[in-house]
Design a protein around this motif. Structure first.
Motif, mmCIF file in Angstrom:
data_model
loop_
_atom_site.group_PDB
_atom_site.id
_atom_site.type_symbol
_atom_site.label_atom_id
_atom_site.label_comp_id
_atom_site.label_asym_id
_atom_site.label_seq_id
_atom_site.Cartn_x
_atom_site.Cartn_y
_atom_site.Cartn_z
ATOM 1 N N ILE A 37 0.847 -1.185 0.000
ATOM 2 C CA ILE A 37 0.000 0.000 0.000
ATOM 3 C C ILE A 37 0.886 1.239 0.000
ATOM 4 O O ILE A 37 1.825 1.348 0.793
ATOM 5 N N ASP A 87 -11.301 7.317 0.030
ATOM 6 C CA ASP A 87 -10.894 5.922 -0.064
ATOM 7 C C ASP A 87 -9.486 5.809 0.518
ATOM 8 O O ASP A 87 -8.504 6.216 -0.110
ATOM 9 N N THR A 89 -7.465 3.518 0.815
ATOM 10 C CA THR A 89 -6.488 2.678 0.116
ATOM 11 C C THR A 89 -5.741 3.464 -0.953
ATOM 12 O O THR A 89 -4.742 2.995 -1.493
ATOM 13 N N HIS A 171 0.947 -1.336 6.664
ATOM 14 C CA HIS A 171 0.214 -2.336 5.889
ATOM 15 C C HIS A 171 1.084 -3.503 5.406
ATOM 16 O O HIS A 171 0.599 -4.373 4.677
#
Length: 266
Positions: A37, A87, A89, A171
């Motif tokens: 990520i 978002d 992500t 992550h």
């Protein structure tokens, strides 16, 4: 909407690794077959109205990003903002701009000329975020700028592209802390930026950062091809605030040292 943004960042990444081949190798080393990520992507620009921070940010805002913080770098003559998407992500975007009026008259002449050469229409398209250099410049001009501002020299040579991508250590599956990441990077044969120490920041400021030193790549100047520092890869570990939410901002004192990752000869 998120799909459009992801496609944009794929193009930005592809342009980035063209001149930063080490990033793909580091990415593979840390991923170990799993997804990585991106914490954030960073851009550099000038504070001239045609190309300034807000001009670049406009394209991100149209894709759902929101301004979330601002930062001042007095010594480097920079101002910056960071942007986040709903978002989580999607990577945050950190955009800095050089305060051109604080440079010497000679440097200002060069920068104003190259910006004047840009077609306004090019700035109206989100593709500008991976357009690269859209002006001509000589190596002599690059060197003049470098004596005053490494930032100005880098930007004059490379143009609009991601200055760096950043791995989110939070992550990663196989690493728990930034020290482990840094050791893996060094064991892999990559050089870290040690200005101010390998790790910038700590848990008290809720953000730890480190970065590789920039790769070197060939750039075409008016006199011909010359090898100069290109882009680098950063690593970030974020910590929770008192309310338990992960801190999503930046620390100016740490970012100031991260800028040194593209310095020539370091």
């Amino acid at each position: 909407m998120s799909t459009n943004v992801k496609q944009l960042f794929e193009k930005i990444w592809n342009q980035y690794v063209e001149v930063t081949p080490s990033a793909e190798r580091v990415h593979a080393l840390l991923a170990n077959g799993k997804e990585v990520i991106n914490d954030h992507v960073a851009y550099r620009t000038f504070n001239l109205s045609k190309v300034n921070l807000d001009t670049l940010a406009h394209h991100l805002i149209e894709l759902g990003y929101k301004e979330c913080g601002e930062y001042h770098f007095e010594a480097k003559k920079l101002y910056a903002k960071h942007f986040e998407h709903a978002d989580s992500t999607l990577p945050k975007v950190f955009i800095s701009e050089l305060l051109v009026e604080k440079l010497s008259p000679e440097a200002q002449i060069i920068i104003n000329r190259i910006v004047a050469d840009i077609d306004h229409k090019l700035m109206d398209d989100a593709n500008i975020l991976y357009a690269g250099r859209i002006w001509d410049i000589s190596h002599d001009e690059y060197q003049l700028l470098a004596k005053e501002s490494e930032y100005a020299a880098w930007l004059s040579a490379w143009g609009f592209r991601a200055n760096h991508f950043t791995v989110s250590i939070n992550h990663l599956n196989d690493f728990n802390c930034i020290k482990e990441v840094n050791q893996a990077i060094k064991d892999g044969g990559f050089r870290l930026n040690n200005v101010g120490g390998e790790i910038k920041g700590d848990e008290t400021v809720m953000l730890e950062q480190s970065s590789t030193m920039a790769d070197k790549a060939q750039v075409r100047f008016k006199e011909g091809m010359v090898e100069i520092p290109s882009c680098f890869y950063e690593f970030a570990k974020r910590y929770p605030k008192l309310n338990g939410q992960i801190y999503t901002g930046f620390v100016a004192a740490s970012a100031d040292k991260i800028f040194e990752s593209t310095n020539n000869g370091k």
